[in-house]
Write a protein that holds these residues in place. Structure first.
Motif, PDB file in Angstrom:
ATOM      1  N   SER A 145      23.252 -51.791 -16.578  1.00 32.16           N
ATOM      2  CA  SER A 145      22.510 -51.491 -15.355  1.00 32.16           C
ATOM      3  C   SER A 145      22.806 -52.504 -14.247  1.00 32.16           C
ATOM      4  CB  SER A 145      21.002 -51.460 -15.636  1.00 32.16           C
ATOM      5  OG  SER A 145      20.532 -52.742 -16.036  1.00 32.16           O
ATOM      6  N   ASP A 203      20.184 -52.874 -21.473  1.00 33.62           N
ATOM      7  CA  ASP A 203      19.802 -51.617 -20.831  1.00 33.62           C
ATOM      8  C   ASP A 203      19.572 -50.475 -21.814  1.00 33.62           C
ATOM      9  OD1 ASP A 203      22.864 -52.010 -20.767  1.00 33.62           O
ATOM     10  OD2 ASP A 203      22.639 -49.842 -20.616  1.00 33.62           O
ATOM     11  N   ASP A 206      15.822 -50.434 -27.578  1.00 38.25           N
ATOM     12  CA  ASP A 206      14.866 -49.447 -28.106  1.00 38.25           C
ATOM     13  C   ASP A 206      14.049 -50.121 -29.203  1.00 38.25           C
ATOM     14  OD1 ASP A 206      13.462 -47.338 -29.149  1.00 38.25           O
ATOM     15  OD2 ASP A 206      15.191 -46.039 -29.475  1.00 38.25           O
ATOM     16  N   GLU A 249       7.186 -52.187 -21.434  1.00 33.25           N
ATOM     17  CA  GLU A 249       7.132 -51.329 -20.245  1.00 33.25           C
ATOM     18  C   GLU A 249       8.478 -50.666 -19.952  1.00 33.25           C
ATOM     19  OE1 GLU A 249       5.487 -53.553 -16.981  1.00 33.25           O
ATOM     20  OE2 GLU A 249       3.879 -54.393 -18.222  1.00 33.25           O
ATOM     21  N   GLN A 250       9.133 -50.169 -20.984  1.00 41.07           N
ATOM     22  CA  GLN A 250      10.386 -49.442 -20.812  1.00 41.07           C
ATOM     23  C   GLN A 250      10.129 -48.137 -20.045  1.00 41.07           C
ATOM     24  OE1 GLN A 250      13.582 -50.133 -22.077  1.00 41.07           O
ATOM     25  NE2 GLN A 250      12.999 -52.103 -22.969  1.00 41.07           N
ATOM     26  N   LYS A 251      11.150 -47.662 -19.348  1.00 40.94           N
ATOM     27  CA  LYS A 251      11.007 -46.400 -18.609  1.00 40.94           C
ATOM     28  C   LYS A 251      10.674 -45.250 -19.553  1.00 40.94           C
ATOM     29  CE  LYS A 251      14.061 -47.611 -14.755  1.00 40.94           C
ATOM     30  NZ  LYS A 251      15.327 -47.284 -14.039  1.00 40.94           N
ATOM     31  N   ASP A 252      11.303 -45.280 -20.726  1.00 47.64           N
ATOM     32  CA  ASP A 252      11.004 -44.286 -21.760  1.00 47.64           C
ATOM     33  C   ASP A 252       9.924 -44.869 -22.674  1.00 47.64           C
ATOM     34  OD1 ASP A 252      10.853 -42.485 -23.810  1.00 47.64           O
ATOM     35  OD2 ASP A 252      13.010 -42.435 -24.228  1.00 47.64           O
ATOM     36  N   PRO A 253       8.695 -44.369 -22.606  1.00 47.67           N
ATOM     37  CA  PRO A 253       7.591 -44.922 -23.413  1.00 47.67           C
ATOM     38  C   PRO A 253       7.899 -44.965 -24.906  1.00 47.67           C
ATOM     39  CG  PRO A 253       6.768 -43.348 -21.801  1.00 47.67           C
ATOM     40  CD  PRO A 253       8.262 -43.218 -21.797  1.00 47.67           C
ATOM     41  N   ASN A 256       9.170 -48.340 -26.210  1.00 42.16           N
ATOM     42  CA  ASN A 256       8.324 -49.527 -26.130  1.00 42.16           C
ATOM     43  C   ASN A 256       7.901 -50.029 -27.503  1.00 42.16           C
ATOM     44  OD1 ASN A 256       8.271 -49.766 -23.340  1.00 42.16           O
ATOM     45  ND2 ASN A 256       6.554 -48.345 -23.121  1.00 42.16           N
TER      46      ASN A 256
END
Length: 400
Positions: A145, A203, A206, A249-253, A256
């Protein structure tokens, strides 16, 4: 023997004499057993081990008493008690003392001894949990990213001409950034092998589905000196707040860290557990970097353990961390500087050996010999200040 064992870890099939039994050795055998199965062997609790020791101590006393009995002496036999330990058929980790205290008399059956203590209930369930553990090793120096937007700008600038894009000096710089730091790359690779997982870029991190494993965040740590105390300030240029946001606080919950996570977050970098000792009459925050991360995670309802290194750290060939002993960090830094200066001085002198007369060469060789001797001494002194697997942790180990 009433208790039957499906896996014997201590004593063998025949058992070991109660007088020679060492119940503490069961802990070692459990560790060996788990390692053979490629399961995490550290931090496993054996709550019944003390009770098992009491059982063995009591059996020894009864055996001594039985050996003095007239019945045993008249019959010409010696009472025997054996100890065996392992995973019983009910799935518990247990220890049993069994044998004969006195022979049969007047047609009556012998006086048997048969007692069992459960060292760890539902051991089979624990093994299933260990087998399902997931770990994550994230190399914070690798981040697509960081360069994605810049690469898109290059593509626009060169109108998609791949040849021009690759020949642009900015492209080489961007690729170098994407490849990550060489030192951290090697460390993350070794740690991924240790935890039997695949290294992830920052980036693509997971953490979803991990509940009892280890999350390793690998990067360089930074430090500051405050009132003579070394403090860790950042890991991978990230503050404790940014580390916690990265984990939760990942964009994809789904990626997290779960609130059910009760494993370990290992902040794999220098000085991540340095500090923690506040001088008197000071308003400065002397808490450790790892301690701050732990408190922030705890405030979010995640009850886990956070670990870090109290000094300058390194990763061994086996993926395990070592750290400079915090009270010896300053001496380590001085010796490290001296080693570099000595290496440089020796190199410069050796370059001069190609020129000059024989007398000059002899003088240079004498200096090189003296400096080389000191180099070996300084290197050895420096290494003595590094302790293998020196890791400080915050938060209690989960009961496993």
């Amino acid at each position: 023997m009433g208790t039957q064992y499906k896996t014997i870890l201590y004593g063998g099939k025949a058992g070991i004499d109660v007088d020679k039994a060492d119940i503490a050795a069961i802990s070692t055998e459990v560790g060996n057993y788990l390692k053979k199965k490629d399961l995490q062997a550290q931090g496993i609790k054996l709550p019944g081990l003390k009770d098992a020791q009491k059982m063995v101590d009591s059996a020894r006393k009864e055996l001594k008493s039985a050996m003095k009995s007239k019945t045993a002496q008249e019959m010409g036999t010696s009472p025997t008690l054996k100890v065996i330990g392992g995973i019983d058929t009910k799935g518990n980790l247990s220890a049993t003392v069994f044998g004969i205290l006195s022979p049969p008399k007047s047609g009556k059956p012998p006086a048997n001894f048969d007692k069992t203590v459960i060292i760890r209930k539902d051991w089979g369930k624990l093994e299933q949990e260990l087998e399902s553990d997931r770990n994550a090793v994230v190399n914070l120096t690798k981040d697509w990213s960081k360069i994605e937007e810049a690469l898109q700008a290059l593509a626009v600038r060169h109108r998609g001409d791949l040849g021009k894009i690759k020949s642009d000096p900015a492209f080489k710089s961007l690729v170098a950034r994407y490849k990550g730091d060489d030192v951290i790359n090697r460390a993350a690779d070794k740690q991924a092998k240790l935890f039997k997982t695949t290294e992830q870029r920052k980036d693509e991190a997971d953490f979803g589905g991990i509940t009892k494993g280890t999350v390793v965040l690998a990067a360089h740590g930074s430090r500051v000196e405050a009132s003579g105390i070394t403090l860790g300030t950042k890991l991978g240029k990230m503050t404790p707040e940014q580390i916690v946001a990265f984990l939760t606080e990942q964009k994809d919950p789904k990626k997290n860290l779960s609130k059910d996570f009760n494993g370990t977050v290992l902040l794999s970098g220098c000085f991540t557990a340095a500090g923690g000792i506040a001088p008197p009459d000071s308003n400065y925050d002397y808490d450790t970097f790892a301690g701050k991360v732990w408190k922030l995670l705890k405030a979010k309802g995640i009850k886990c353990k956070v670990s870090g290194m109290p000094g300058q750290a390194r990763t061994g060939s086996d993926g395990k961390k070592s750290s400079v002993i915090p009270t010896q960090q300053k001496e380590y830094d001085q010796l490290k500087k001296e080693v570099k200066e000595l290496e440089s001085a020796i190199s410069k002198l050796q370059q001069k050996l190609n020129s000059g007369d024989e007398n000059t060469k002899q003088v240079i060789n004498k200096k090189v010999k003296a400096l080389t001797k000191r180099l070996k001494e300084a290197s050895a002194e420096k290494e003595l200040k590094v302790m293998r697997e020196l890791v400080n942790s915050y938060g209690l180990d989960p009961l496993r």
